[in-house]
Write an enzyme that holds these catalytic residues in place. Structure first.
Site, PDB file in Angstrom:
ATOM      1  N   GLY A  14      -6.809 -79.744-101.953  1.00 28.79           N
ATOM      2  CA  GLY A  14      -5.419 -79.559-101.569  1.00 28.79           C
ATOM      3  C   GLY A  14      -4.725 -78.611-102.536  1.00 28.79           C
ATOM      4  O   GLY A  14      -5.359 -77.815-103.219  1.00 28.79           O
ATOM      5  N   CYS A  15      -3.426 -78.722-102.612  1.00 26.89           N
ATOM      6  CA  CYS A  15      -2.616 -77.835-103.443  1.00 26.89           C
ATOM      7  C   CYS A  15      -2.838 -78.123-104.926  1.00 26.89           C
ATOM      8  O   CYS A  15      -2.825 -79.277-105.343  1.00 26.89           O
ATOM      9  CB  CYS A  15      -1.149 -78.040-103.085  1.00 26.89           C
ATOM     10  SG  CYS A  15      -0.009 -77.150-104.142  1.00 26.89           S
TER      11      CYS A  15
END
Length: 196
Positions: A14-15
């Site tokens: 993810g981020c």
């Protein structure tokens, strides 16, 4: 008494703003750098290039930690609990290939530990874990404005809507993993009470 050598963990899921915020608050962690790994391009990739999906890089964090305060296995468990590692290939690429789940091992022991963690955690997921386990590749630090993003932008909508709930969830799952200074600095005293 000899000083224990610091170790390195490199993961993506993810981020990288989320992962950086999480690992910065884990006891034993000395340093966290947001960056890019796992792709190919001439020179240092930029955020725009990575987001295009054309370089093949993923957003990752490189974590320097003291094994006396946090084990590699424990850090991997927290990492695997911080995101959805079961996205299919199509979902990954619809969401953005730079957000795929990756563990980059730095030596054979990390590889074995990674294999063990993935195998041990699989029964806890309904879908198949799709986290890639790969040898470390060149790591590139992200642009300065990505570093320490959560600490510098706690009131930003992304931090309040995405990162804060992740941190609250992980604190409940792993209540003993956190640096005391971060726990005490929490604004929400109800969260503190619930961890006791």
């Amino acid at each position: 008494m000899p000083i224990e050598k610091l170790a390195t963990l490199t993961v993506g899921g993810g981020c990288f703003w989320c992962l950086e915020a999480i690992f910065q608050q884990i006891d034993g962690v000395e340093k966290v750098v947001a960056g890019y790994c796992g792709g190919t391009c001439p020179g240092h990739p930029t955020y725009r290039e990575v987001c295009s999906g054309k370089t093949g890089h993923a957003e990752v964090v490189q974590v320097t930690y003291d094994p006396r305060g946090a084990t590699y296995a424990d850090l991997l468990k927290i990492f695997m609990s911080s995101h959805n590692p079961t996205l299919t290939k199509i979902e990954k690429f619809n969401y953005g290939s730079q957000y795929r789940s990756l563990i980059f091992y730095h030596d054979e022991q990390q590889k074995v530990t990674g294999e063990t963690i993935l195998r041990t955690l699989q029964p806890h997921f309904k879908e198949t874990i799709g986290t890639e386990l790969r040898p470390i590749e060149p790591f590139y630090a992200a642009e300065e404005y990505h570093q320490n993003y959560y600490d510098k932008n706690r009131k930003a909508p992304f931090c309040e809507a995405i990162i804060d709930p992740k941190l609250s969830k992980l604190r409940k799952i792993y209540p003993k993993a956190w640096k005391q200074s971060h726990i005490l600095s929490e604004k929400n005293t109800k969260t503190l009470v619930s961890l006791k």
